[in-house]
Write an enzyme that holds these catalytic residues in place. Structure first.
Site, PDB file in Angstrom:
ATOM      1  N   HIS A  92      -2.074   3.239   6.697  1.00  0.00           N
ATOM      2  CA  HIS A  92      -2.918   2.171   6.754  1.00  0.00           C
ATOM      3  C   HIS A  92      -4.164   3.390   7.320  1.00  0.00           C
ATOM      4  O   HIS A  92      -5.671   2.773   6.886  1.00  0.00           O
ATOM      5  CB  HIS A  92      -2.732   1.800   8.481  1.00  0.00           C
ATOM      6  CG  HIS A  92      -4.068   0.221   8.702  1.00  0.00           C
ATOM      7  ND1 HIS A  92      -4.062  -0.511   8.107  1.00  0.00           N
ATOM      8  CD2 HIS A  92      -4.895   0.434   9.611  1.00  0.00           C
ATOM      9  CE1 HIS A  92      -5.116  -1.733   8.681  1.00  0.00           C
ATOM     10  NE2 HIS A  92      -6.134  -0.284   9.537  1.00  0.00           N
ATOM     11  N   ARG A  97       0.698  -1.153   0.352  1.00  0.00           N
ATOM     12  CA  ARG A  97       0.676   0.247  -0.277  1.00  0.00           C
ATOM     13  C   ARG A  97       0.734   1.281  -0.048  1.00  0.00           C
ATOM     14  O   ARG A  97       1.296   0.821   0.156  1.00  0.00           O
ATOM     15  CB  ARG A  97      -1.211  -0.421   1.350  1.00  0.00           C
ATOM     16  CG  ARG A  97      -0.647   0.035   2.960  1.00  0.00           C
ATOM     17  CD  ARG A  97      -1.385   0.168   3.328  1.00  0.00           C
ATOM     18  NE  ARG A  97      -1.198  -0.690   4.714  1.00  0.00           N
ATOM     19  CZ  ARG A  97      -0.425  -0.226   5.970  1.00  0.00           C
ATOM     20  NH1 ARG A  97      -0.021   1.103   5.393  1.00  0.00           N
ATOM     21  NH2 ARG A  97      -0.230  -0.997   7.005  1.00  0.00           N
ATOM     22  N   TYR A 114       7.331   4.031   9.160  1.00  0.00           N
ATOM     23  CA  TYR A 114       8.035   2.673   8.531  1.00  0.00           C
ATOM     24  C   TYR A 114       8.655   2.408   7.743  1.00  0.00           C
ATOM     25  O   TYR A 114       9.792   1.454   8.023  1.00  0.00           O
ATOM     26  CB  TYR A 114       7.240   2.304   9.617  1.00  0.00           C
ATOM     27  CG  TYR A 114       5.373   1.959   9.145  1.00  0.00           C
ATOM     28  CD1 TYR A 114       5.362   1.265   7.887  1.00  0.00           C
ATOM     29  CD2 TYR A 114       4.587   2.566   9.811  1.00  0.00           C
ATOM     30  CE1 TYR A 114       3.613   0.955   7.743  1.00  0.00           C
ATOM     31  CE2 TYR A 114       3.071   3.127   9.307  1.00  0.00           C
ATOM     32  CZ  TYR A 114       3.300   2.323   8.284  1.00  0.00           C
ATOM     33  OH  TYR A 114       1.960   2.764   7.691  1.00  0.00           O
TER      34      TYR A 114
END
Length: 187
Positions: free
Chosen positions: A143, A139, A151
Site C-alpha cells: 500500500h 496492486r 499478507y
C-alpha cells in the site's frame, strides 16, 4: 507537485480516508445546480468504503438525484487487510442498494470493460443520478513504502502479473489486431 487542479476540474486526493466521496458529492451538487451537464467522479478504495460519511453521501446523492459516479477501487487488501476480514458484504457495488442506487462490478484489469462500464455509468448519472462502479483490481506492491505486503504470497502476485496484467492485455490486443507495431509501442 499538487494533487489537484481547479483549472482541469481535478480535485485530487486527500489524507482523510474516504474524504473524496463527500467532496465528489458536493461537486455533483454543483453540476446539478449549474445545469452544466457535468458528472462528478469520486473514488475511494475498498479500505475506505466502510466509513460513515460514504453512506451519508450515497443517501444524499440518491435523494437529490445528483450526477455522480462513485468508483470503488477494490484491490482486495485495503491497506493490508483482506476485504473478507473487514466487510460483512464483499460485493461493494451493492453498497447503494438500500438507497436505490444501482451499481456494477467491473474487471479493473480489463481496460475495455472499464471503458464500457464508465460510459454506461456516465449516461445513468446524467439522466437518473448516482451510480456505483466497483472496479476489481490488483496492486502489485504494498500500500505504501512501509508496507512489505506480507499478507500475500509472491506466487499470487506473479500469477496476477502473468495472467491479468491490463497493460500486457492491451498490448496484445493492439499487436494481434494490427493496430500498432512493436516499434509503435516502444515509441
Amino acid at each position: 507537485m499538487h494533487m489537484f487542479s481547479r483549472d482541469k476540474n481535478f480535485y485530487g486526493g486527500h489524507g482523510i480516508v474516504g474524504a473524496q466521496i463527500p467532496l465528489g458529492t458536493g461537486l455533483a451538487f454543483a453540476h446539478k445546480y449549474k445545469g452544466d451537464g457535468g458528472v462528478a467522479q469520486a473514488y475511494c478504495g475498498d479500505g475506505a468504503v466502510n466509513q460513515g460519511q460514504i453512506y451519508e453521501s450515497f443517501n444524499m446523492a440518491q435523494l437529490w438525484k445528483l450526477p455522480v459516479i462513485y468508483i470503488i477501487e477494490n484491490n482486495r487488501y485495503g491497506m493490508g487487510t483482506s476485504i473478507e476480514r473487514v466487510s460483512s458484504t464483499t460485493e461493494l457495488y451493492r453498497r447503494g442498494d438500500s438507497f436505490g442506487t444501482p451499481g456494477e462490478q467491473v474487471n479493473g484489469m480489463d481496460v475495455l470493460a472499464v471503458k464500457e462500464a464508465g460510459q454506461k455509468a456516465v449516461e445513468h448519472a446524467r439522466k437518473d443520478g448516482p451510480y456505483i462502479l466497483e472496479i476489481k483490481t490488483y496492486r502489485y506492491r504494498g500500500h505504501s513504502m512501509s508496507d512489505p505486503a506480507k499478507y500475500r504470497t509472491r506466487e499470487e502476485v506473479q500469477k496476477m502479473r502473468d495472467e491479468r496484467d491490463p497493460i500486457e492485455a492491451v498490448r496484445s490486443l493492439l499487436l494481434e489486431g494490427n493496430h500498432a507495431s512493436e516499434e509503435d509501442l516502444k515509441a
